[in-house]
Design a protein around this motif. Structure first.
Motif, PDB file in Angstrom:
ATOM      1  N   HIS A 197       7.562  37.858  15.964  1.00 32.55           N
ATOM      2  CA  HIS A 197       8.295  37.118  16.980  1.00 32.55           C
ATOM      3  C   HIS A 197       8.289  35.634  16.621  1.00 32.55           C
ATOM      4  O   HIS A 197       7.295  35.105  16.103  1.00 32.55           O
ATOM      5  CB  HIS A 197       7.651  37.305  18.352  1.00 32.55           C
ATOM      6  CG  HIS A 197       7.839  38.673  18.926  1.00 32.55           C
ATOM      7  ND1 HIS A 197       9.052  39.112  19.434  1.00 32.55           N
ATOM      8  CD2 HIS A 197       6.978  39.712  19.075  1.00 32.55           C
ATOM      9  CE1 HIS A 197       8.919  40.349  19.881  1.00 32.55           C
ATOM     10  NE2 HIS A 197       7.673  40.741  19.665  1.00 32.55           N
ATOM     11  N   ALA A 198       9.375  34.961  16.907  1.00 32.39           N
ATOM     12  CA  ALA A 198       9.444  33.522  16.654  1.00 32.39           C
ATOM     13  C   ALA A 198       8.426  32.778  17.502  1.00 32.39           C
ATOM     14  O   ALA A 198       7.855  31.775  17.071  1.00 32.39           O
ATOM     15  CB  ALA A 198      10.856  33.009  16.941  1.00 32.39           C
ATOM     16  N   GLU A 199       8.183  33.271  18.715  1.00 28.54           N
ATOM     17  CA  GLU A 199       7.182  32.669  19.601  1.00 28.54           C
ATOM     18  C   GLU A 199       6.125  33.714  19.938  1.00 28.54           C
ATOM     19  O   GLU A 199       6.418  34.721  20.591  1.00 28.54           O
ATOM     20  CB  GLU A 199       7.848  32.167  20.884  1.00 28.54           C
ATOM     21  CG  GLU A 199       6.887  31.485  21.836  1.00 28.54           C
ATOM     22  CD  GLU A 199       7.572  30.930  23.063  1.00 28.54           C
ATOM     23  OE1 GLU A 199       6.877  30.605  24.036  1.00 28.54           O
ATOM     24  OE2 GLU A 199       8.826  30.829  23.039  1.00 28.54           O
ATOM     25  N   PRO A 200       4.880  33.509  19.502  1.00 28.91           N
ATOM     26  CA  PRO A 200       3.833  34.496  19.766  1.00 28.91           C
ATOM     27  C   PRO A 200       3.560  34.674  21.256  1.00 28.91           C
ATOM     28  O   PRO A 200       3.769  33.754  22.056  1.00 28.91           O
ATOM     29  CB  PRO A 200       2.601  33.893  19.069  1.00 28.91           C
ATOM     30  CG  PRO A 200       3.145  32.919  18.088  1.00 28.91           C
ATOM     31  CD  PRO A 200       4.400  32.383  18.699  1.00 28.91           C
ATOM     32  N   ARG A 201       3.110  35.850  21.632  1.00 32.46           N
ATOM     33  CA  ARG A 201       2.672  36.088  22.994  1.00 32.46           C
ATOM     34  C   ARG A 201       1.322  35.399  23.221  1.00 32.46           C
ATOM     35  O   ARG A 201       0.518  35.269  22.306  1.00 32.46           O
ATOM     36  CB  ARG A 201       2.532  37.592  23.263  1.00 32.46           C
ATOM     37  CG  ARG A 201       3.863  38.330  23.307  1.00 32.46           C
ATOM     38  CD  ARG A 201       3.626  39.791  23.698  1.00 32.46           C
ATOM     39  NE  ARG A 201       4.889  40.484  23.944  1.00 32.46           N
ATOM     40  CZ  ARG A 201       5.520  41.237  23.041  1.00 32.46           C
ATOM     41  NH1 ARG A 201       4.998  41.398  21.830  1.00 32.46           N
ATOM     42  NH2 ARG A 201       6.660  41.826  23.337  1.00 32.46           N
ATOM     43  N   GLN A 202       1.076  35.024  24.465  1.00 32.43           N
ATOM     44  CA  GLN A 202      -0.181  34.363  24.793  1.00 32.43           C
ATOM     45  C   GLN A 202      -1.362  35.308  24.701  1.00 32.43           C
ATOM     46  O   GLN A 202      -2.476  34.900  24.375  1.00 32.43           O
ATOM     47  CB  GLN A 202      -0.105  33.770  26.202  1.00 32.43           C
ATOM     48  CG  GLN A 202       0.938  32.680  26.358  1.00 32.43           C
ATOM     49  CD  GLN A 202       1.016  32.175  27.781  1.00 32.43           C
ATOM     50  OE1 GLN A 202       0.064  32.295  28.546  1.00 32.43           O
ATOM     51  NE2 GLN A 202       2.156  31.620  28.151  1.00 32.43           N
ATOM     52  N   LYS A 203      -1.120  36.581  25.010  1.00 31.46           N
ATOM     53  CA  LYS A 203      -2.222  37.540  24.997  1.00 31.46           C
ATOM     54  C   LYS A 203      -1.713  38.936  24.703  1.00 31.46           C
ATOM     55  O   LYS A 203      -0.746  39.393  25.301  1.00 31.46           O
ATOM     56  CB  LYS A 203      -2.957  37.526  26.344  1.00 31.46           C
ATOM     57  CG  LYS A 203      -4.253  38.308  26.347  1.00 31.46           C
ATOM     58  CD  LYS A 203      -4.979  38.128  27.665  1.00 31.46           C
ATOM     59  CE  LYS A 203      -6.314  38.855  27.672  1.00 31.46           C
ATOM     60  NZ  LYS A 203      -7.017  38.691  28.972  1.00 31.46           N
TER      61      LYS A 203
END
Length: 233
Positions: free
Chosen positions: A154-160
């Motif tokens: 993903h271009a923006e990682p998940r927080q958790k």
């Protein structure tokens, strides 16, 4: 061909290749074992990666020159040793593949123009090699997934991301051993604990080991200790 470079006064890196190769992984694992066996008290850390081996050592117990000579002496034997050596141990991991634990399963399938069932079939049909361990304790980078399901992070990682999440990043796959941030494409969850500092060994993985995944249903997943985590971020 290998290349040895000093990193500091107490560490060096051995480069054995330029790209992911399962035979290269086995050679790196064998070289790591050779160095640990040859210098059992002198080495602080021996860390394999996809194409290299990082070695940190006690300068009062062994010199860079001695390590260099040992590595260059052993390197020509790696091909023959590899042909004689048994493969790493086989680890089979159960996975519940479903959108409620794999939020990217459907979108990954749509991206490749296949069904979710085909994604699962492609993922479980291969035997993967542990090419490196890093990012987090017990996090094993496994190569390589079928080209039909290889998908960028993903271009923006998940927080958790919850422990046990099974992900894909380009041609790699892995299981998150603990809750952590992450950007991999999550397609399922494995209920088997993969890291505990209270156990020996703390993780079942070693570089060169082989890993297979088997699909299980929701009931089996819950019976084996899995949990549904609805709060994806």
């Amino acid at each position: 061909m290998i290349r040895i470079e000093p990193v500091s006064e107490t560490s060096l890196i051995v480069y054995l290749g330029e790209q992911i190769d399962t035979q290269l992984t086995q050679r790196i694992g064998l070289l790591a074992k050779y160095l640990k066996d040859t210098f059992p008290k002198a080495l602080i850390e021996v860390i394999p990666s996809y194409t290299s081996l990082f070695v940190q050592y006690h300068p009062r117990l062994v010199t860079y020159s001695a390590l260099y000579k040992a590595i260059t002496h052993y390197a020509p034997q790696l091909t023959q040793v590899l042909s004689d050596a048994p493969s790493g141990k086989l680890i089979t991991l159960p996975v519940y593949y479903d959108h409620e634990v794999g939020p990217d399963l459907v979108s990954l399938a749509e991206l490749h123009g296949i069904t979710s069932e085909q994604v699962i079939a492609y993922h479980i049909e291969r035997t993967y090699t542990v090419c490196a361990i890093g990012f987090a304790p017990g996090f094993a980078f496994l190569a390589s997934v079928d080209d039909q399901i290889a998908t960028p992070r993903h271009a923006e990682p998940r927080q958790k991301i919850p422990a046990g999440s099974v992900g894909i990043a380009n041609e790699q796959t892995a299981v998150y051993p603990a809750d952590s941030p992450g950007g991999w494409q999550i397609i399922g969850n494995c209920p088997t604990p993969l890291y505990s500092p209270l156990q020996d060994p703390m993780s079942p993985f070693e570089v060169g080991d082989r890993v297979r995944f088997e699909s299980i249903g929701r009931e089996q997943f819950l019976q084996q200790g899995g949990s549904i985590w609805p709060h994806w971020k």
